[in-house]
Design a protein around this motif. Structure first.
Motif, PDB file in Angstrom:
ATOM      1  N   PRO A 105       0.816  -1.224   0.000  1.00  0.00           N
ATOM      2  CA  PRO A 105       0.000   0.000   0.000  1.00  0.00           C
ATOM      3  C   PRO A 105       0.849   1.273   0.000  1.00  0.00           C
ATOM      4  O   PRO A 105       0.411   2.309  -0.499  1.00  0.00           O
ATOM      5  CB  PRO A 105      -0.847  -0.108   1.266  1.00  0.00           C
ATOM      6  N   LEU A 106       2.076   1.200   0.517  1.00  0.00           N
ATOM      7  CA  LEU A 106       2.959   2.368   0.456  1.00  0.00           C
ATOM      8  C   LEU A 106       3.330   2.676  -0.989  1.00  0.00           C
ATOM      9  O   LEU A 106       3.380   3.840  -1.394  1.00  0.00           O
ATOM     10  CB  LEU A 106       4.221   2.139   1.286  1.00  0.00           C
ATOM     11  N   ASP A 107       3.612   1.627  -1.767  1.00  0.00           N
ATOM     12  CA  ASP A 107       3.892   1.806  -3.192  1.00  0.00           C
ATOM     13  C   ASP A 107       2.702   2.448  -3.891  1.00  0.00           C
ATOM     14  O   ASP A 107       2.864   3.354  -4.709  1.00  0.00           O
ATOM     15  CB  ASP A 107       4.184   0.464  -3.864  1.00  0.00           C
ATOM     16  N   ASP A 108       1.503   1.965  -3.576  1.00  0.00           N
ATOM     17  CA  ASP A 108       0.292   2.509  -4.184  1.00  0.00           C
ATOM     18  C   ASP A 108       0.142   3.986  -3.831  1.00  0.00           C
ATOM     19  O   ASP A 108      -0.146   4.814  -4.701  1.00  0.00           O
ATOM     20  CB  ASP A 108      -0.925   1.706  -3.728  1.00  0.00           C
ATOM     21  N   LEU A 109       0.358   4.318  -2.577  1.00  0.00           N
ATOM     22  CA  LEU A 109       0.273   5.708  -2.136  1.00  0.00           C
ATOM     23  C   LEU A 109       1.311   6.565  -2.856  1.00  0.00           C
ATOM     24  O   LEU A 109       1.005   7.644  -3.371  1.00  0.00           O
ATOM     25  CB  LEU A 109       0.471   5.787  -0.620  1.00  0.00           C
ATOM     26  N   PHE A 110       2.533   6.083  -2.931  1.00  0.00           N
ATOM     27  CA  PHE A 110       3.614   6.793  -3.611  1.00  0.00           C
ATOM     28  C   PHE A 110       3.257   7.015  -5.085  1.00  0.00           C
ATOM     29  O   PHE A 110       3.418   8.115  -5.621  1.00  0.00           O
ATOM     30  CB  PHE A 110       4.908   5.992  -3.471  1.00  0.00           C
ATOM     31  N   ASP A 111       2.739   5.975  -5.751  1.00  0.00           N
ATOM     32  CA  ASP A 111       2.355   6.087  -7.158  1.00  0.00           C
ATOM     33  C   ASP A 111       1.225   7.091  -7.349  1.00  0.00           C
ATOM     34  O   ASP A 111       1.235   7.878  -8.300  1.00  0.00           O
ATOM     35  CB  ASP A 111       1.939   4.725  -7.723  1.00  0.00           C
ATOM     36  N   ARG A 112       0.244   7.079  -6.456  1.00  0.00           N
ATOM     37  CA  ARG A 112      -0.869   8.029  -6.565  1.00  0.00           C
ATOM     38  C   ARG A 112      -0.377   9.474  -6.435  1.00  0.00           C
ATOM     39  O   ARG A 112      -0.811  10.350  -7.167  1.00  0.00           O
ATOM     40  CB  ARG A 112      -1.924   7.756  -5.492  1.00  0.00           C
ATOM     41  N   ILE A 113       0.518   9.694  -5.488  1.00  0.00           N
ATOM     42  CA  ILE A 113       1.041  11.047  -5.275  1.00  0.00           C
ATOM     43  C   ILE A 113       1.827  11.512  -6.487  1.00  0.00           C
ATOM     44  O   ILE A 113       1.638  12.635  -6.972  1.00  0.00           O
ATOM     45  CB  ILE A 113       1.904  11.093  -3.996  1.00  0.00           C
ATOM     46  N   THR A 114       2.716  10.656  -6.999  1.00  0.00           N
ATOM     47  CA  THR A 114       3.552  11.083  -8.123  1.00  0.00           C
ATOM     48  C   THR A 114       2.721  11.271  -9.399  1.00  0.00           C
ATOM     49  O   THR A 114       3.038  12.140 -10.209  1.00  0.00           O
ATOM     50  CB  THR A 114       4.713  10.097  -8.365  1.00  0.00           C
ATOM     51  N   ARG A 115       1.647  10.491  -9.576  1.00  0.00           N
ATOM     52  CA  ARG A 115       0.771  10.705 -10.738  1.00  0.00           C
ATOM     53  C   ARG A 115       0.082  12.061 -10.641  1.00  0.00           C
ATOM     54  O   ARG A 115      -0.086  12.763 -11.633  1.00  0.00           O
ATOM     55  CB  ARG A 115      -0.276   9.598 -10.838  1.00  0.00           C
ATOM     56  N   ARG A 116      -0.339  12.441  -9.441  1.00  0.00           N
ATOM     57  CA  ARG A 116      -1.038  13.728  -9.243  1.00  0.00           C
ATOM     58  C   ARG A 116      -0.098  14.900  -9.464  1.00  0.00           C
ATOM     59  O   ARG A 116      -0.527  15.950  -9.944  1.00  0.00           O
ATOM     60  CB  ARG A 116      -1.607  13.818  -7.826  1.00  0.00           C
ATOM     61  N   LEU A 117       1.170  14.731  -9.101  1.00  0.00           N
ATOM     62  CA  LEU A 117       2.122  15.811  -9.248  1.00  0.00           C
ATOM     63  C   LEU A 117       2.500  16.033 -10.708  1.00  0.00           C
ATOM     64  O   LEU A 117       2.925  17.120 -11.079  1.00  0.00           O
ATOM     65  CB  LEU A 117       3.383  15.532  -8.432  1.00  0.00           C
ATOM     66  N   GLY A 118       2.359  15.007 -11.523  1.00  0.00           N
ATOM     67  CA  GLY A 118       2.692  15.132 -12.945  1.00  0.00           C
ATOM     68  C   GLY A 118       4.188  15.076 -13.189  1.00  0.00           C
ATOM     69  O   GLY A 118       4.988  14.865 -12.256  1.00  0.00           O
ATOM     70  N   PRO A 119       4.584  15.300 -14.431  1.00  0.00           N
ATOM     71  CA  PRO A 119       6.015  15.216 -14.763  1.00  0.00           C
ATOM     72  C   PRO A 119       6.813  16.346 -14.136  1.00  0.00           C
ATOM     73  O   PRO A 119       6.286  17.435 -13.937  1.00  0.00           O
ATOM     74  CB  PRO A 119       6.032  15.304 -16.290  1.00  0.00           C
ATOM     75  N   ARG A 120       8.068  16.060 -13.884  1.00  0.00           N
ATOM     76  CA  ARG A 120       8.975  17.081 -13.325  1.00  0.00           C
ATOM     77  C   ARG A 120       9.579  17.908 -14.407  1.00  0.00           C
ATOM     78  O   ARG A 120       9.903  17.567 -15.431  1.00  0.00           O
ATOM     79  CB  ARG A 120      10.090  16.399 -12.542  1.00  0.00           C
TER      80      ARG A 120
END
Length: 120
Positions: A105-120
């Motif tokens: 679930p930590l991976d899932d949370l990390f993936d959700r956050i990075t998807r919301r932030l978009g590309p760097r």
């Protein structure tokens, strides 16, 4: 009546009282969600790593904090530790089955956050 089956109601397993300060689940959750616990678990997701590899993979962590965080995660049963008797000793860390369960679930949370932030 002879030979009848007796009905025994299912008793739910007792839950931990996570809002109490002496709850062991609260302690483990504190170690997992600590500043460095999350990063250690995510770093170990694909492979086992030696101490120095973990230190290099997590920017900003000191050796002292890495050692303390690893010690807590090992004691909690989330991470295993293997010492090879060489000079100097080689210490390798990896996730236990419990650690894998917590990491997912930590991976899932990390993936959700990075998807919301978009590309760097």
């Amino acid at each position: 009546m002879t030979g009848s089956a007796q009905f025994t109601p299912a008793v739910p397993e007792p839950r931990y009282e996570v809002f109490h300060t002496d709850c062991p689940a609260r302690t483990v959750l504190g170690h997992v969600t600590s500043r460095w616990g999350v990063w250690i678990l995510i770093s170990l997701r694909d492979k086992e790593l030696r101490f120095y590899e973990l230190r290099e993979s997590i920017e900003g962590i000191s050796e002292k904090m890495l050692a303390q965080s690893l010690r807590a995660l090992v004691e909690d049963g989330l991470v295993w530790r293997r010492v090879e008797p060489t000079t100097p000793p080689q210490v390798t860390y990896g996730l236990t089955e419990f650690g894998e369960d917590v990491r997912e679930p930590l991976d899932d949370l990390f993936d959700r956050i990075t998807r919301r932030l978009g590309p760097r």
